[in-house]
Design a protein around this motif. Structure first.
Motif, PDB file in Angstrom:
ATOM      1  N   MET A 163      11.292  -4.608 -19.061  1.00 43.35           N
ATOM      2  CA  MET A 163      10.599  -5.085 -17.870  1.00 43.35           C
ATOM      3  C   MET A 163      11.618  -5.440 -16.797  1.00 43.35           C
ATOM      4  O   MET A 163      12.721  -5.880 -17.102  1.00 43.35           O
ATOM      5  N   HIS A 245       9.962 -14.227 -11.904  1.00 41.54           N
ATOM      6  CA  HIS A 245       8.967 -14.580 -12.925  1.00 41.54           C
ATOM      7  C   HIS A 245       8.828 -16.084 -13.111  1.00 41.54           C
ATOM      8  O   HIS A 245       7.856 -16.531 -13.725  1.00 41.54           O
ATOM      9  N   HIS A 269      16.985  -6.394 -15.348  1.00 43.26           N
ATOM     10  CA  HIS A 269      15.925  -6.116 -16.328  1.00 43.26           C
ATOM     11  C   HIS A 269      15.980  -7.140 -17.467  1.00 43.26           C
ATOM     12  O   HIS A 269      17.034  -7.731 -17.746  1.00 43.26           O
ATOM     13  N   THR A 296       4.846  -5.135 -19.547  1.00 42.58           N
ATOM     14  CA  THR A 296       4.514  -5.183 -18.125  1.00 42.58           C
ATOM     15  C   THR A 296       3.012  -5.226 -17.899  1.00 42.58           C
ATOM     16  O   THR A 296       2.508  -6.001 -17.073  1.00 42.58           O
ATOM     17  N   SER A 300       0.929  -8.362 -16.246  1.00 42.27           N
ATOM     18  CA  SER A 300       0.220  -8.124 -14.965  1.00 42.27           C
ATOM     19  C   SER A 300      -1.243  -8.523 -15.103  1.00 42.27           C
ATOM     20  O   SER A 300      -1.845  -9.055 -14.161  1.00 42.27           O
TER      21      SER A 300
END
Length: 303
Positions: A163, A245, A269, A296, A300
């Motif tokens: 990710m 994040h 990453h 991911t 999401s």
């Protein structure tokens, strides 16, 4: 020939790792006298002292250091044997030990929750720690795998990205740069930055990026967590560089703003990392594939 039992070795390994009879007893759910008795019997069997006491502290003797090395190897092989036997039974049950860098803990629980719903009979142990401790754990083969940002050079590891991990510059809402667009990177040289501790993956990436672009930043306070950085930035102590994040709540609550800086965010990453010589159990392989295929999408949806 050594006449020792696996029980004695496991008790010895715990005492040697903690250098404490009481902490080993707590971990093994034994009384301290029971632990002391196991160590005494082990020392009688090997014919030499394994610990010495200086003041209130205990230390490994030379023989203790040697036996600790072998006891760890034996414990790891037994753990792998247990995992292989569980693998033969499929994923009806299993154990998974995961360590994550502290910054990854903002999303790791959500991933583990989804994985546990998918595989309810796999027992997951999650350890959140800083990068330096995580590297020691990898070197000592203390977990199945780790989630971290930039993997280290020089260790015999397998690291696969699953990710994106964009690093952004954050400022308080009332900062003079908060509403500016396309800010030149060089403009940040006149700002004070709150810094993570030495060895932090975020700090390493931040310093490398600014150095590569020949921008000398002014370090302010050093803080040991992303939470402290966010609180310090909100209080007006300086700017910060954090993973995108980690600030979803602050952005939605309008407590912090991401600065619109040329060339940013810093593109990194998240990686799933394990030792190259590690024989992954069925549970560990299932989790690794889950991250690579679905991380991911899962996050999401959660967002």
């Amino acid at each position: 020939m050594l006449h020792v039992t696996f029980r004695q070795l496991s008790v010895f390994e715990a005492v040697a790792r903690h250098l404490s009879f009481s902490r080993a007893a707590q971990e093994l759910h034994l009384t301290q006298p029971a632990v002391s008795m196991q160590i005494k019997q082990l020392e009688e069997n090997v014919g030499t002292a394994l610990f010495e006491q200086l003041g209130k502290k205990i230390y490994l003797t030379e023989a203790g250091h040697e036996l600790y090395h072998y006891s760890r190897t034996i414990a790891q092989q037994l753990s792998e044997a247990e995992a292989v036997l569980a693998e033969l039974k499929g994923l009806k049950r299993g154990k998974l030990k995961i360590s994550v860098a502290s910054t990854a803990n903002y999303f790791a629980p959500q991933l583990l929750a989804t994985f546990s719903q998918r595989f309810p009979n796999i027992t997951v142990s999650l350890n959140v720690t800083n990068r330096q401790t995580l590297l020691v754990q990898l070197a000592n083969n203390e977990m199945d795998m780790a989630i971290m940002g930039q993997p280290p050079d020089g260790l015999d590891l397998v690291a696969e990205s699953f990710m994106e991990n964009p690093l952004v510059v954050i400022a308080p809402m009332n900062h003079p740069l908060a509403r500016q667009k396309n800010i030149p990177l060089a403009r940040l040289a006149s700002e004070t930055f709150l810094m993570r501790e030495e060895g932090s993956g975020t700090r390493i990436a931040m310093e490398r990026y600014f150095e590569a672009h020949r921008v000398k930043i002014q370090p302010g306070m050093e803080m040991s967590s992303t939470e402290a950085i966010k609180q310090g930035v909100q209080a007006g102590l300086g700017l910060g560089v954090v993973s995108l994040h980690t600030i979803e709540l602050e952005l939605s609550a309008r407590r912090l703003r991401v600065l619109d800086v040329q060339g940013l965010p810093i593109r990194r990453h998240w990686h799933i990392v394990h030792r190259k010589d590690k024989r992954l159990s069925a549970a560990a392989l299932a989790f690794k594939n889950f991250l690579l295929d679905e991380a991911t999408t899962v996050l999401s949806r959660a967002g």
